[in-house]
Design a protein around this motif. Structure first.
Motif, PDB file in Angstrom:
ATOM      1  N   MET A   1       0.801  -1.058  -0.038  1.00  0.00           N
ATOM      2  CA  MET A   1      -0.040   0.038   0.057  1.00  0.00           C
ATOM      3  C   MET A   1       0.832   1.378  -0.019  1.00  0.00           C
ATOM      4  SD  MET A   1      -3.339   0.952   2.042  1.00  0.00           S
ATOM      5  CE  MET A   1      -3.185   0.586   3.591  1.00  0.00           C
ATOM      6  N   THR A   2       0.653   1.989  -0.893  1.00  0.00           N
ATOM      7  CA  THR A   2       1.356   3.488  -1.166  1.00  0.00           C
ATOM      8  C   THR A   2       0.552   4.485  -0.380  1.00  0.00           C
ATOM      9  OG1 THR A   2       1.059   3.846  -3.265  1.00  0.00           O
ATOM     10  CG2 THR A   2       2.620   2.431  -3.103  1.00  0.00           C
ATOM     11  N   GLU A   3       1.336   5.402   0.050  1.00  0.00           N
ATOM     12  CA  GLU A   3       0.572   6.610   0.748  1.00  0.00           C
ATOM     13  C   GLU A   3       0.619   7.773  -0.259  1.00  0.00           C
ATOM     14  OE1 GLU A   3       1.605   8.095   4.553  1.00  0.00           O
ATOM     15  OE2 GLU A   3       2.579   6.228   5.136  1.00  0.00           O
ATOM     16  N   ASP A   4      -0.583   8.649  -0.438  1.00  0.00           N
ATOM     17  CA  ASP A   4      -0.684   9.640  -1.179  1.00  0.00           C
ATOM     18  C   ASP A   4       0.085  10.984  -0.320  1.00  0.00           C
ATOM     19  OD1 ASP A   4      -1.101  11.467  -3.327  1.00  0.00           O
ATOM     20  OD2 ASP A   4      -3.277  11.576  -2.754  1.00  0.00           O
ATOM     21  N   LEU A   5       1.190  11.379  -0.924  1.00  0.00           N
ATOM     22  CA  LEU A   5       1.593  12.291   0.008  1.00  0.00           C
ATOM     23  C   LEU A   5       1.476  13.796  -0.816  1.00  0.00           C
ATOM     24  CD1 LEU A   5       5.144  10.881   0.598  1.00  0.00           C
ATOM     25  CD2 LEU A   5       2.990  11.125   2.142  1.00  0.00           C
ATOM     26  N   SER A   6       0.645  13.782  -1.755  1.00  0.00           N
ATOM     27  CA  SER A   6       0.464  15.008  -2.465  1.00  0.00           C
ATOM     28  C   SER A   6      -0.244  16.181  -1.649  1.00  0.00           C
ATOM     29  CB  SER A   6      -0.565  14.750  -3.711  1.00  0.00           C
ATOM     30  OG  SER A   6      -1.778  14.323  -3.350  1.00  0.00           O
ATOM     31  N   TYR A   7      -0.964  15.764  -0.407  1.00  0.00           N
ATOM     32  CA  TYR A   7      -1.362  16.730   0.271  1.00  0.00           C
ATOM     33  C   TYR A   7      -0.542  17.691   0.949  1.00  0.00           C
ATOM     34  CZ  TYR A   7      -1.079  13.369   4.076  1.00  0.00           C
ATOM     35  OH  TYR A   7      -0.322  12.524   4.953  1.00  0.00           O
ATOM     36  N   ARG A   8       0.788  17.016   1.257  1.00  0.00           N
ATOM     37  CA  ARG A   8       1.676  17.726   2.017  1.00  0.00           C
ATOM     38  C   ARG A   8       2.108  18.994   1.466  1.00  0.00           C
ATOM     39  NH1 ARG A   8       5.439  13.500   5.134  1.00  0.00           N
ATOM     40  NH2 ARG A   8       3.563  12.060   5.992  1.00  0.00           N
ATOM     41  N   ARG A   9       2.287  19.951   2.487  1.00  0.00           N
ATOM     42  CA  ARG A   9       2.779  21.338   1.717  1.00  0.00           C
ATOM     43  C   ARG A   9       4.206  21.488   1.514  1.00  0.00           C
ATOM     44  NH1 ARG A   9       0.194  25.287   6.439  1.00  0.00           N
ATOM     45  NH2 ARG A   9      -1.712  24.970   5.789  1.00  0.00           N
ATOM     46  N   LYS A  10       4.653  22.120   0.402  1.00  0.00           N
ATOM     47  CA  LYS A  10       6.209  22.194   0.149  1.00  0.00           C
ATOM     48  C   LYS A  10       6.787  23.058   1.161  1.00  0.00           C
ATOM     49  CE  LYS A  10       5.361  21.495  -4.765  1.00  0.00           C
ATOM     50  NZ  LYS A  10       5.672  22.089  -5.975  1.00  0.00           N
ATOM     51  N   PRO A  11       7.995  22.865   1.595  1.00  0.00           N
ATOM     52  CA  PRO A  11       8.720  23.411   2.729  1.00  0.00           C
ATOM     53  C   PRO A  11       8.845  24.959   2.159  1.00  0.00           C
ATOM     54  CG  PRO A  11      10.237  21.627   1.873  1.00  0.00           C
ATOM     55  CD  PRO A  11       8.933  21.516   1.136  1.00  0.00           C
ATOM     56  N   LEU A  12       9.022  25.703   3.071  1.00  0.00           N
ATOM     57  CA  LEU A  12       8.978  27.187   2.560  1.00  0.00           C
ATOM     58  C   LEU A  12      10.514  27.592   2.337  1.00  0.00           C
ATOM     59  CD1 LEU A  12       6.533  29.077   4.760  1.00  0.00           C
ATOM     60  CD2 LEU A  12       6.208  28.446   2.442  1.00  0.00           C
ATOM     61  N   THR A  13      10.939  28.496   1.632  1.00  0.00           N
ATOM     62  CA  THR A  13      12.029  28.898   1.347  1.00  0.00           C
ATOM     63  C   THR A  13      12.467  29.991   2.374  1.00  0.00           C
ATOM     64  OG1 THR A  13      11.799  30.643  -0.282  1.00  0.00           O
ATOM     65  CG2 THR A  13      12.239  28.690  -1.390  1.00  0.00           C
ATOM     66  N   PRO A  14      13.758  30.247   2.647  1.00  0.00           N
ATOM     67  CA  PRO A  14      13.730  31.467   3.699  1.00  0.00           C
ATOM     68  C   PRO A  14      13.409  32.836   3.377  1.00  0.00           C
ATOM     69  CG  PRO A  14      15.834  30.154   3.282  1.00  0.00           C
ATOM     70  CD  PRO A  14      14.811  29.781   2.572  1.00  0.00           C
ATOM     71  N   GLU A  15      13.190  32.986   2.154  1.00  0.00           N
ATOM     72  CA  GLU A  15      12.515  34.355   1.747  1.00  0.00           C
ATOM     73  C   GLU A  15      10.811  34.280   1.806  1.00  0.00           C
ATOM     74  OE1 GLU A  15      14.459  32.476  -0.397  1.00  0.00           O
ATOM     75  OE2 GLU A  15      16.432  33.675  -0.018  1.00  0.00           O
ATOM     76  N   GLN A  16      10.473  33.215   1.598  1.00  0.00           N
ATOM     77  CA  GLN A  16       9.015  33.118   1.853  1.00  0.00           C
ATOM     78  C   GLN A  16       8.640  33.021   3.285  1.00  0.00           C
ATOM     79  OE1 GLN A  16       8.554  29.153  -0.307  1.00  0.00           O
ATOM     80  NE2 GLN A  16       7.704  30.223  -1.927  1.00  0.00           N
ATOM     81  N   ARG A  17       9.604  32.422   4.184  1.00  0.00           N
ATOM     82  CA  ARG A  17       9.337  32.427   5.381  1.00  0.00           C
ATOM     83  C   ARG A  17       9.445  33.808   5.949  1.00  0.00           C
ATOM     84  NH1 ARG A  17      13.055  28.766   6.757  1.00  0.00           N
ATOM     85  NH2 ARG A  17      11.448  27.174   6.158  1.00  0.00           N
ATOM     86  N   GLN A  18      10.503  34.665   5.716  1.00  0.00           N
ATOM     87  CA  GLN A  18      10.471  35.970   5.907  1.00  0.00           C
ATOM     88  C   GLN A  18       9.312  36.894   5.774  1.00  0.00           C
ATOM     89  OE1 GLN A  18      14.301  37.133   4.542  1.00  0.00           O
ATOM     90  NE2 GLN A  18      15.436  36.309   6.248  1.00  0.00           N
ATOM     91  N   ALA A  19       8.925  36.515   4.512  1.00  0.00           N
ATOM     92  CA  ALA A  19       7.821  37.476   3.886  1.00  0.00           C
ATOM     93  C   ALA A  19       6.476  37.125   4.764  1.00  0.00           C
ATOM     94  CB  ALA A  19       7.728  37.206   2.536  1.00  0.00           C
ATOM     95  N   ARG A  20       6.342  35.884   5.046  1.00  0.00           N
ATOM     96  CA  ARG A  20       5.228  35.224   6.063  1.00  0.00           C
ATOM     97  C   ARG A  20       5.222  35.983   7.256  1.00  0.00           C
ATOM     98  NH1 ARG A  20       5.650  29.521   7.800  1.00  0.00           N
ATOM     99  NH2 ARG A  20       6.905  30.686   9.096  1.00  0.00           N
ATOM    100  N   ASP A  21       6.411  35.855   7.866  1.00  0.00           N
ATOM    101  CA  ASP A  21       6.775  36.552   9.173  1.00  0.00           C
ATOM    102  C   ASP A  21       6.311  38.018   9.357  1.00  0.00           C
ATOM    103  OD1 ASP A  21       7.398  33.700   9.993  1.00  0.00           O
ATOM    104  OD2 ASP A  21       9.458  34.136  10.138  1.00  0.00           O
ATOM    105  N   ALA A  22       6.820  38.416   8.430  1.00  0.00           N
ATOM    106  CA  ALA A  22       6.645  40.068   8.261  1.00  0.00           C
ATOM    107  C   ALA A  22       5.312  40.240   7.965  1.00  0.00           C
ATOM    108  CB  ALA A  22       7.528  40.627   7.202  1.00  0.00           C
ATOM    109  N   THR A  23       4.694  39.631   7.230  1.00  0.00           N
ATOM    110  CA  THR A  23       2.912  39.820   6.961  1.00  0.00           C
ATOM    111  C   THR A  23       2.348  39.611   8.178  1.00  0.00           C
ATOM    112  OG1 THR A  23       3.209  39.208   4.677  1.00  0.00           O
ATOM    113  CG2 THR A  23       0.977  39.131   5.551  1.00  0.00           C
ATOM    114  N   ARG A  24       2.496  38.597   9.131  1.00  0.00           N
ATOM    115  CA  ARG A  24       1.960  38.184  10.256  1.00  0.00           C
ATOM    116  C   ARG A  24       2.251  39.284  11.387  1.00  0.00           C
ATOM    117  NH1 ARG A  24       3.178  31.814  11.287  1.00  0.00           N
ATOM    118  NH2 ARG A  24       1.684  30.875   9.671  1.00  0.00           N
ATOM    119  N   ARG A  25       3.514  39.895  11.408  1.00  0.00           N
ATOM    120  CA  ARG A  25       3.898  40.762  12.286  1.00  0.00           C
ATOM    121  C   ARG A  25       3.142  42.067  12.257  1.00  0.00           C
ATOM    122  NH1 ARG A  25       8.695  41.217  10.956  1.00  0.00           N
ATOM    123  NH2 ARG A  25       9.284  39.415  11.762  1.00  0.00           N
TER     124      ARG A  25
END
Length: 63
Positions: A1-25
């Motif tokens: 039996m194989t798992e469908d991993l297509s629902y998992r999110r792709k990891p964020l790049t450091p730039e994306q993470r910084q942008a997300r954190d700035a937006t949240r702030r």
């Protein structure tokens, strides 16, 4: 039996993470300002109503 991993999110790049954190702030700061303004308005209205009530009660006791 194989798992469908297509629902998992792709990891964020450091730039994306910084942008997300700035937006949240920014959003958090705006929410704090909005809350503070609402609190000030609430207490100002509370004090106004209290003064009106005290004036009414004082007028009733004089009459």
């Amino acid at each position: 039996m194989t798992e469908d991993l297509s629902y998992r999110r792709k990891p964020l790049t450091p730039e994306q993470r910084q942008a997300r954190d700035a937006t949240r702030r920014v959003e958090a700061e705006k929410a704090m300002r909005d809350h503070e303004e609402a609190q000030k308005a609430f207490y100002a209205n509370k004090e106004r109503l209290k003064a009106e009530r005290l004036a009414r009660e004082a007028a009733e006791t004089k009459a």
